[in-house]
Design an enzyme around this catalytic site. Sequence first.
Site, short mmCIF file in Angstrom:
data_model
loop_
_atom_site.label_atom_id
_atom_site.label_comp_id
_atom_site.label_asym_id
_atom_site.label_seq_id
_atom_site.Cartn_x
_atom_site.Cartn_y
_atom_site.Cartn_z
CG ASP A 4 -1.97 1.06 1.20
OD1 ASP A 4 -1.97 1.86 0.24
OD2 ASP A 4 -2.81 1.09 2.10
CG ASP A 52 -3.58 4.38 -3.01
OD1 ASP A 52 -2.58 4.16 -2.28
OD2 ASP A 52 -4.71 3.99 -2.72
#
Length: 638
Positions: free
Chosen positions: A109, A305
């Site tokens: 992440d 992202d």
Amino acid sequence: MARASFSSLIIFLILHLTITTVAGDPDDVALLRNRHHGSGPAMILPLYLSAAPNSSTSALDPRRQLSGSESKRHPNARMRLHDDLLLNGYYTTRLWIGTPPQMFALIVDTGSTVTYVPCSSCEHCGRHQDPKFQPDLSSTYQPVKCTIDCNCDNDKMQCMYDRQYAEMSTSSGVLGEDVISFGNQSELAPQRAVFGCENIETGDLYSQHADGIMGLGSGDLSIMDQLAEKNVISDSFSLCYGGMDVGGGAMVLGGISPPSDMVFAQSDPDRSPYYNVDLKEIHVAGMRLPLNSKVFDGKHGTVLDSGTTYAYLPEAAFLAFKDAIVKELQSLKQINGPDPNYNDICFSGAEIDVSQLSKSFPVVDMVFGNGQKYSLAPENYLFRHSKVRGAYCLGIFQNGKDPTTLLGGIVVRNTLVMYDREHTKIGFWKTNCGELWERLHISDAPPPMDEINSTEAVEPSVAPSASQHNIPSGEIQIAQITIVISFNISYVDMKPQITELAGLIAHELDVNTSQVHLLNFTSLGNHSLSKWGITPSTQAAYISNSTVMSIIARLAEHRVQLPGTFGSYKLIDWNVEPPSKRNWWKEYYLVVALAVLITLLVGLSILGTFLIWKKRQQSMHPYKPVDATVPEQELQPL
């Protein structure tokens, strides 16, 4: 996770941890993750953020330029990615913590900074893929005491962390420090690092299959910042997500030599605490969308992202993009999406084979401020319709009223993305992520043991004991592993997807696609039976012990998962094939074939000579059967 409009969502993030005293250093604030199997909702970033640090003034900022003495070649950690972007909503990698190592599957992440796993003392943690971390079983674990500026548990005098995400999931616990290992493909030796030991998790974090989060964002608790600050790796990392329906991939902590045709975009760390690119234009089928470039610079700009599934554009950009796509697809039929709760934009009548999608769907180009162009193949903006074969839906959506452009994992499928934090730029290179090491000409063999200072660098086996599978203990040589899988799909429907299926099996067994071969395919009416062989990589004579045991574990524990597009399936049988049990001619079939040919030619020559000699002998002395009635005429020679 339910999909909803976020235009009215108000979230206040309370961040309790500050490791450094540098004013304004952003802590972990994550983007909303969409892990739904269908299309995604409008996404929004948290509404409350602390200011980004000034990288030019912060002495602790690991994005600083390395001096000449620091710019020497660093080792890196090469790690595989698992799971699937749309089926799971995320990708995971394996990380080992403690001595002896305890294994965890962590979501990679770039929108988070803390790396955390469930702790054995967790009061409210879900059932995840692996057992909880047990600090008491690690001889190298140390709690992070309240001798630094942090939110302190006064009873235990231990630092705590608390994270709240925009989709309302939370994670909180204590901070600990231990040895972290990166697997046996890595050059990087195990390193001590600070991580979170969860005591409470809620929402998606509670229900997800993965164990926790690997924070790759910019912040003091980020695993990247910790390793770069120690100068054990260069300040760069790379992610490579698998393609449509394939999943898996690879990641690198540390620098690699960028391919010559890699496309770069500038990334401004002062613009946003998230990784961003200076997107200026979008082209569809070579035509620029009629938009002002400032549309991509709203709020946090254009954010990249890895923890977000789809892509989200500001309203004006989305409407222009949708209209341009629809205009190019007049030969296809627009249909309803797989979920009636959402107005997905879908089209039927396209090719089933992913490699042929460019015949029906246009190329989409993203143009950056430096003029360089990153081209999106159809798999970078489409997802398969789960109910209609040959139908696809747009995986790019409107971001509600939020002006941020958010580029999730779908945009970078089969793309190596290099986050070069040292030089504040992000690179994109289209490639097959399942074969990344081969394409980068990097061996995936483990480094020599004399280059490793700790035995913990060797990836622990995740398999049951060898005796459970009748595999001899010690160093073994396996020439092939065979598996038999049945499908409830006919041979006709399955045949065009054989290449894709090989990639999926490779991903599930954590091997290269080139190692998976179809041995046999049998049609059983509306069902089919396939037999597959897993062979050594091109650089090896045999499959390594660790790979064999890992594959055995995945098969024995029924951890092989394939997308729903292949219907239901069942693992019928599997078998390991040592060289001694293998047909010897398979190892050297070219030599064998040549030897057989030579033997045959020599044999025919000898036989021919013998027959000629025999014929001549019989013509001189005609054959007469013993005790036979001799006819009046002479018997003809044979």
